[in-house]
Every structure is written in structure tokens, then in C-alpha cells.
Design a protein around this motif. Structure first.
Motif, PDB file in Angstrom:
ATOM      1  N   GLY A   1       0.803  -1.219   0.000  1.00 27.90           N
ATOM      2  CA  GLY A   1       0.000   0.000   0.000  1.00 27.90           C
ATOM      3  C   GLY A   1       0.831   1.262   0.000  1.00 27.90           C
ATOM      4  N   SER A   2       1.891   1.290   0.798  1.00 31.89           N
ATOM      5  CA  SER A   2       2.739   2.492   0.867  1.00 31.89           C
ATOM      6  C   SER A   2       3.381   2.797  -0.475  1.00 31.89           C
ATOM      7  CB  SER A   2       3.830   2.315   1.927  1.00 31.89           C
ATOM      8  OG  SER A   2       3.274   2.306   3.199  1.00 31.89           O
ATOM      9  N   GLU A   3       3.806   1.759  -1.174  1.00 36.09           N
ATOM     10  CA  GLU A   3       4.415   1.957  -2.497  1.00 36.09           C
ATOM     11  C   GLU A   3       3.386   2.490  -3.489  1.00 36.09           C
ATOM     12  OE1 GLU A   3       6.629  -0.615  -5.991  1.00 36.09           O
ATOM     13  OE2 GLU A   3       6.638  -1.384  -3.938  1.00 36.09           O
ATOM     14  N   LYS A   4       2.159   1.969  -3.438  1.00 38.73           N
ATOM     15  CA  LYS A   4       1.105   2.467  -4.334  1.00 38.73           C
ATOM     16  C   LYS A   4       0.794   3.934  -4.052  1.00 38.73           C
ATOM     17  CE  LYS A   4      -1.185  -1.919  -5.170  1.00 38.73           C
ATOM     18  NZ  LYS A   4      -2.440  -2.677  -5.071  1.00 38.73           N
ATOM     19  N   VAL A   5       0.749   4.310  -2.773  1.00 36.22           N
ATOM     20  CA  VAL A   5       0.491   5.699  -2.396  1.00 36.22           C
ATOM     21  C   VAL A   5       1.630   6.596  -2.879  1.00 36.22           C
ATOM     22  CG1 VAL A   5       0.327   7.282  -0.439  1.00 36.22           C
ATOM     23  CG2 VAL A   5      -1.013   5.178  -0.456  1.00 36.22           C
ATOM     24  N   ALA A   6       2.871   6.173  -2.650  1.00 33.77           N
ATOM     25  CA  ALA A   6       4.029   6.969  -3.069  1.00 33.77           C
ATOM     26  C   ALA A   6       4.028   7.174  -4.580  1.00 33.77           C
ATOM     27  CB  ALA A   6       5.319   6.303  -2.613  1.00 33.77           C
ATOM     28  N   ASN A   7       3.717   6.127  -5.338  1.00 35.94           N
ATOM     29  CA  ASN A   7       3.680   6.232  -6.801  1.00 35.94           C
ATOM     30  C   ASN A   7       2.568   7.167  -7.265  1.00 35.94           C
ATOM     31  OD1 ASN A   7       5.879   4.540  -7.164  1.00 35.94           O
ATOM     32  ND2 ASN A   7       4.617   2.713  -7.370  1.00 35.94           N
ATOM     33  N   ALA A   8       1.397   7.080  -6.634  1.00 34.50           N
ATOM     34  CA  ALA A   8       0.279   7.952  -7.013  1.00 34.50           C
ATOM     35  C   ALA A   8       0.606   9.408  -6.725  1.00 34.50           C
ATOM     36  CB  ALA A   8      -0.986   7.527  -6.280  1.00 34.50           C
ATOM     37  N   LEU A   9       1.214   9.676  -5.568  1.00 31.72           N
ATOM     38  CA  LEU A   9       1.589  11.049  -5.236  1.00 31.72           C
ATOM     39  C   LEU A   9       2.685  11.573  -6.157  1.00 31.72           C
ATOM     40  CD1 LEU A   9       1.478  10.865  -1.345  1.00 31.72           C
ATOM     41  CD2 LEU A   9      -0.057  12.178  -2.829  1.00 31.72           C
ATOM     42  N   ARG A  10       3.629  10.721  -6.532  1.00 25.42           N
ATOM     43  CA  ARG A  10       4.684  11.132  -7.463  1.00 25.42           C
ATOM     44  C   ARG A  10       4.081  11.528  -8.805  1.00 25.42           C
ATOM     45  NH1 ARG A  10       6.448   8.452 -11.291  1.00 25.42           N
ATOM     46  NH2 ARG A  10       5.977   6.424 -10.419  1.00 25.42           N
ATOM     47  N   ARG A  11       3.134  10.714  -9.306  1.00 30.05           N
ATOM     48  CA  ARG A  11       2.482  11.034 -10.579  1.00 30.05           C
ATOM     49  C   ARG A  11       1.698  12.343 -10.475  1.00 30.05           C
ATOM     50  NH1 ARG A  11       1.554   5.472 -10.362  1.00 30.05           N
ATOM     51  NH2 ARG A  11      -0.570   5.811  -9.635  1.00 30.05           N
ATOM     52  N   ALA A  12       1.039  12.583  -9.338  1.00 27.57           N
ATOM     53  CA  ALA A  12       0.292  13.832  -9.151  1.00 27.57           C
ATOM     54  C   ALA A  12       1.232  15.029  -9.082  1.00 27.57           C
ATOM     55  CB  ALA A  12      -0.557  13.746  -7.880  1.00 27.57           C
ATOM     56  N   ARG A  13       2.380  14.874  -8.404  1.00 25.69           N
ATOM     57  CA  ARG A  13       3.382  15.971  -8.347  1.00 25.69           C
ATOM     58  C   ARG A  13       3.920  16.247  -9.753  1.00 25.69           C
ATOM     59  NH1 ARG A  13       5.250  13.072  -3.936  1.00 25.69           N
ATOM     60  NH2 ARG A  13       6.961  12.244  -5.183  1.00 25.69           N
ATOM     61  N   ASP A  14       4.211  15.187 -10.505  1.00 25.41           N
ATOM     62  CA  ASP A  14       4.734  15.366 -11.870  1.00 25.41           C
ATOM     63  C   ASP A  14       3.732  16.087 -12.771  1.00 25.41           C
ATOM     64  OD1 ASP A  14       7.036  14.067 -11.061  1.00 25.41           O
ATOM     65  OD2 ASP A  14       6.554  12.162 -12.071  1.00 25.41           O
ATOM     66  N   ALA A  15       2.449  15.888 -12.526  1.00 24.31           N
ATOM     67  CA  ALA A  15       1.411  16.536 -13.346  1.00 24.31           C
ATOM     68  C   ALA A  15       1.353  18.039 -13.080  1.00 24.31           C
ATOM     69  CB  ALA A  15       0.055  15.899 -13.062  1.00 24.31           C
ATOM     70  N   LEU A  16       1.871  18.501 -11.936  1.00 24.49           N
ATOM     71  CA  LEU A  16       1.887  19.936 -11.635  1.00 24.49           C
ATOM     72  C   LEU A  16       2.952  20.682 -12.402  1.00 24.49           C
ATOM     73  CD1 LEU A  16       1.425  20.018  -7.748  1.00 24.49           C
ATOM     74  CD2 LEU A  16      -0.278  20.540  -9.505  1.00 24.49           C
ATOM     75  N   ARG A  17       3.929  19.996 -12.934  1.00 22.62           N
ATOM     76  CA  ARG A  17       5.059  20.657 -13.618  1.00 22.62           C
ATOM     77  C   ARG A  17       4.714  21.137 -14.988  1.00 22.62           C
ATOM     78  NH1 ARG A  17       9.932  16.834 -11.456  1.00 22.62           N
ATOM     79  NH2 ARG A  17       9.332  17.084  -9.319  1.00 22.62           N
TER      80      ARG A  17
END
Length: 92
Positions: free
Chosen positions: A76-92
Motif C-alpha cells: 500500500g505504501s508503495e502504491k500511495v508513493a507512486n500515485a503522489l509522485r504522478r500527481a506531483r509530476d502533473a503539476l510541472r
């Protein structure tokens, strides 16, 4: 059966703070109940220098049969980290 789980530090699903624990499916809090896991969609958020990112992710969530404590299951932690990384990348 031996599983690896992450406990949600905050009482809400709106967090990205997790502490990994090693668990044998017995409740780490009451030590009496068993953790029953199922996939659930949760909302997680993180503050960045560009603002807050919020996303939904499906993770295994467990609930104790006795005290109703909840924890995130293996992976679960890895899935959360990956989802947040993708969301941060979308802000760029």
C-alpha cells in the motif's frame, strides 16, 4: 500467514505519512483480533512547493475483528508513493 503492513499514522485517510510494521495478521493494537484485508480506494494528499496534490489510490486496507483498528496492507505504501509522485509530476 505472514504479511507486511503499514499503519496509518493519522485517523484519516488524508495522509501520506505511514509507518511500516511487520505483522502476522493479528491486530498490533489489541493483540486479540485478526486483521481482515480488502482493497479500498482512499484519498491521499501532500503539500508541495507548487501547492497541494490530492489523488485517489486503491490499496489493501485491514480492519481488526475486535477493536476495529485500521491499517494499510502490504504494498500500500508503495502504491500511495507512486500515485503522489504522478500527481506531483502533473503539476510541472
Amino acid at each position: 500467514m505472514h504479511s507486511h503492513a503499514a499503519v496509518i499514522e493519522e485517523p484519516t485517510a488524508m495522509t501520506s505519512e505511514f509507518r511500516e510494521i511487520d505483522d502476522d495478521e493479528s491486530c498490533p493494537y489489541c493483540k486479540k483480533g485478526r486483521m481482515i484485508f480488502r482493497n479500498e480506494e482512499i484519498t491521499v494528499s501532500e503539500l508541495t512547493d507548487r501547492g497541494e496534490v490530492v489523488c485517489q489510490v486503491v490499496v489493501p486496507m485491514g480492519s481488526c475483528t475486535v477493536c476495529n483498528s485500521r491499517m494499510m496492507g502490504s504494498g500500500g505504501s508503495e502504491k500511495v508513493a507512486n500515485a503522489l509522485r504522478r500527481a506531483r509530476d502533473a503539476l510541472r
